[in-house]
Design a protein around this motif. Structure first.
Motif, PDB file in Angstrom:
ATOM      1  N   VAL A 226       0.872  -1.179   0.000  1.00 49.50           N
ATOM      2  CA  VAL A 226       0.000   0.000   0.000  1.00 49.50           C
ATOM      3  C   VAL A 226       0.906   1.225   0.000  1.00 49.50           C
ATOM      4  O   VAL A 226       1.905   1.271   0.726  1.00 49.50           O
ATOM      5  N   LEU A 227       0.560   2.203  -0.830  1.00 50.32           N
ATOM      6  CA  LEU A 227       1.349   3.435  -0.858  1.00 50.32           C
ATOM      7  C   LEU A 227       1.313   4.087   0.522  1.00 50.32           C
ATOM      8  O   LEU A 227       0.274   4.077   1.200  1.00 50.32           O
ATOM      9  N   PRO A 228       2.437   4.630   0.982  1.00 53.10           N
ATOM     10  CA  PRO A 228       2.539   5.127   2.362  1.00 53.10           C
ATOM     11  C   PRO A 228       1.434   6.089   2.784  1.00 53.10           C
ATOM     12  O   PRO A 228       0.936   6.003   3.912  1.00 53.10           O
ATOM     13  N   ALA A 229       1.029   6.986   1.915  1.00 55.28           N
ATOM     14  CA  ALA A 229       0.017   7.982   2.287  1.00 55.28           C
ATOM     15  C   ALA A 229      -1.349   7.360   2.570  1.00 55.28           C
ATOM     16  O   ALA A 229      -2.202   8.000   3.176  1.00 55.28           O
ATOM     17  N   ARG A 230      -1.579   6.130   2.139  1.00 54.99           N
ATOM     18  CA  ARG A 230      -2.892   5.500   2.305  1.00 54.99           C
ATOM     19  C   ARG A 230      -2.896   4.370   3.327  1.00 54.99           C
ATOM     20  O   ARG A 230      -3.905   3.694   3.503  1.00 54.99           O
ATOM     21  N   ARG A 231      -1.774   4.146   4.004  1.00 57.71           N
ATOM     22  CA  ARG A 231      -1.709   3.099   5.015  1.00 57.71           C
ATOM     23  C   ARG A 231      -2.568   3.468   6.212  1.00 57.71           C
ATOM     24  O   ARG A 231      -2.716   4.636   6.552  1.00 57.71           O
ATOM     25  N   GLY A 232      -3.160   2.465   6.820  1.00 60.11           N
ATOM     26  CA  GLY A 232      -3.981   2.680   8.011  1.00 60.11           C
ATOM     27  C   GLY A 232      -5.402   3.106   7.699  1.00 60.11           C
ATOM     28  O   GLY A 232      -6.148   3.454   8.607  1.00 60.11           O
ATOM     29  N   ALA A 233      -5.807   3.070   6.436  1.00 63.01           N
ATOM     30  CA  ALA A 233      -7.151   3.514   6.038  1.00 63.01           C
ATOM     31  C   ALA A 233      -8.013   2.366   5.512  1.00 63.01           C
ATOM     32  O   ALA A 233      -9.020   2.605   4.875  1.00 63.01           O
ATOM     33  N   GLY A 234      -7.592   1.118   5.752  1.00 64.35           N
ATOM     34  CA  GLY A 234      -8.377  -0.025   5.311  1.00 64.35           C
ATOM     35  C   GLY A 234      -8.052  -0.532   3.925  1.00 64.35           C
ATOM     36  O   GLY A 234      -8.648  -1.508   3.467  1.00 64.35           O
ATOM     37  N   VAL A 235      -7.110   0.106   3.247  1.00 67.40           N
ATOM     38  CA  VAL A 235      -6.753  -0.319   1.892  1.00 67.40           C
ATOM     39  C   VAL A 235      -6.146  -1.717   1.920  1.00 67.40           C
ATOM     40  O   VAL A 235      -6.503  -2.590   1.119  1.00 67.40           O
TER      41      VAL A 235
ATOM     42  N   LEU B 187       1.101  -4.614  12.580  1.00 70.56           N
ATOM     43  CA  LEU B 187      -0.182  -4.281  11.953  1.00 70.56           C
ATOM     44  C   LEU B 187      -0.515  -5.275  10.848  1.00 70.56           C
ATOM     45  O   LEU B 187      -1.640  -5.781  10.764  1.00 70.56           O
ATOM     46  N   ALA B 188       0.452  -5.566  10.003  1.00 70.42           N
ATOM     47  CA  ALA B 188       0.223  -6.542   8.934  1.00 70.42           C
ATOM     48  C   ALA B 188      -0.016  -7.921   9.527  1.00 70.42           C
ATOM     49  O   ALA B 188      -0.943  -8.632   9.124  1.00 70.42           O
ATOM     50  N   ARG B 189       0.796  -8.306  10.494  1.00 69.80           N
ATOM     51  CA  ARG B 189       0.642  -9.615  11.123  1.00 69.80           C
ATOM     52  C   ARG B 189      -0.765  -9.785  11.693  1.00 69.80           C
ATOM     53  O   ARG B 189      -1.415 -10.809  11.483  1.00 69.80           O
ATOM     54  N   GLY B 190      -1.258  -8.776  12.381  1.00 75.06           N
ATOM     55  CA  GLY B 190      -2.610  -8.837  12.934  1.00 75.06           C
ATOM     56  C   GLY B 190      -3.664  -8.976  11.844  1.00 75.06           C
ATOM     57  O   GLY B 190      -4.628  -9.740  11.993  1.00 75.06           O
ATOM     58  N   MET B 191      -3.498  -8.257  10.747  1.00 77.24           N
ATOM     59  CA  MET B 191      -4.443  -8.336   9.629  1.00 77.24           C
ATOM     60  C   MET B 191      -4.488  -9.765   9.090  1.00 77.24           C
ATOM     61  O   MET B 191      -5.558 -10.304   8.806  1.00 77.24           O
ATOM     62  N   TYR B 192      -3.327 -10.381   8.949  1.00 80.53           N
ATOM     63  CA  TYR B 192      -3.264 -11.749   8.427  1.00 80.53           C
ATOM     64  C   TYR B 192      -3.844 -12.749   9.427  1.00 80.53           C
ATOM     65  O   TYR B 192      -4.629 -13.622   9.060  1.00 80.53           O
TER      66      TYR B 192
END
Length: 172
Positions: A95-104, A134-139
């Motif tokens: 995910v492009l840095p500016a859009r991280r943390g927004a559900g993308v 954050l990624a680990r939790g998503m997975y």
């Protein structure tokens, strides 16, 4: 946000996102220009669009890319960091840095898992670097489990048949 299937015209975007995925912590360890010359990184994009490659691209309202998630199979002799078997595709997500943390990332992951499932794969794997909680939790929320270790990363696998059964059980 709109998701569309990844195509062969997305090679430059995927190359950029390999670098973004490596640089997830904010430190620039590689650039997109490094990807084609790095024997390991290039594996995630070389010949993109070959049989078995699946993925999705997230676009904003103006049609600009926000990120992508894609999966491809690797041969044992030319494996990725999240390799578990020649018939299990390895998932990459950036995910492009500016859009991280927004559900993308979550939308991309779900879209790519759907594409991998529709392709008929029994499982999907990936690697997640130590510290990328954050990624680990998503997975892990989607059912990925740790099955191995590669350098400073865990290798995770999602059994797609089990994940489908579990999702169905929750809907009842």
């Amino acid at each position: 946000m709109l998701l569309r299937p990844a195509s062969t015209t997305d090679l430059d975007l995927l190359t950029d996102l390999v670098a973004e995925a490596v640089n997830w912590g904010g430190e620039q360890r590689v650039t997109a220009a490094d990807v084609p010359t790095d024997d390991h990184l290039v594996r995630y994009v070389e010949g993109w669009g070959r049989s078995g490659d699946v993925g999705v691209v997230a676009l904003d309202e103006a049609g600009e890319p926000l990120g992508a998630a894609w999966a491809r199979v690797f041969a044992t002799g030319r494996r990725g960091w999240g390799f578990v078997a020649e018939d299990v595709p390895e998932l990459s997500l950036g995910v492009l840095p500016a859009r991280r943390g927004a559900g993308v990332g979550s939308a991309l992951l779900d879209g790519c898992l759907g594409a991998v499932r529709a392709h008929g794969s029994r499982a999907v794997s990936l690697s997640v670097e130590d510290g990328n909680d954050l990624a680990r939790g998503m997975y892990e929320r989607r059912g990925f489990v740790v099955v191995g270790r590669e350098g400073g990363s865990d290798v995770l696998v999602l059994d797609l048949a089990e994940a489908t059964r579990s999702a169905g059980a929750r809907k009842v």
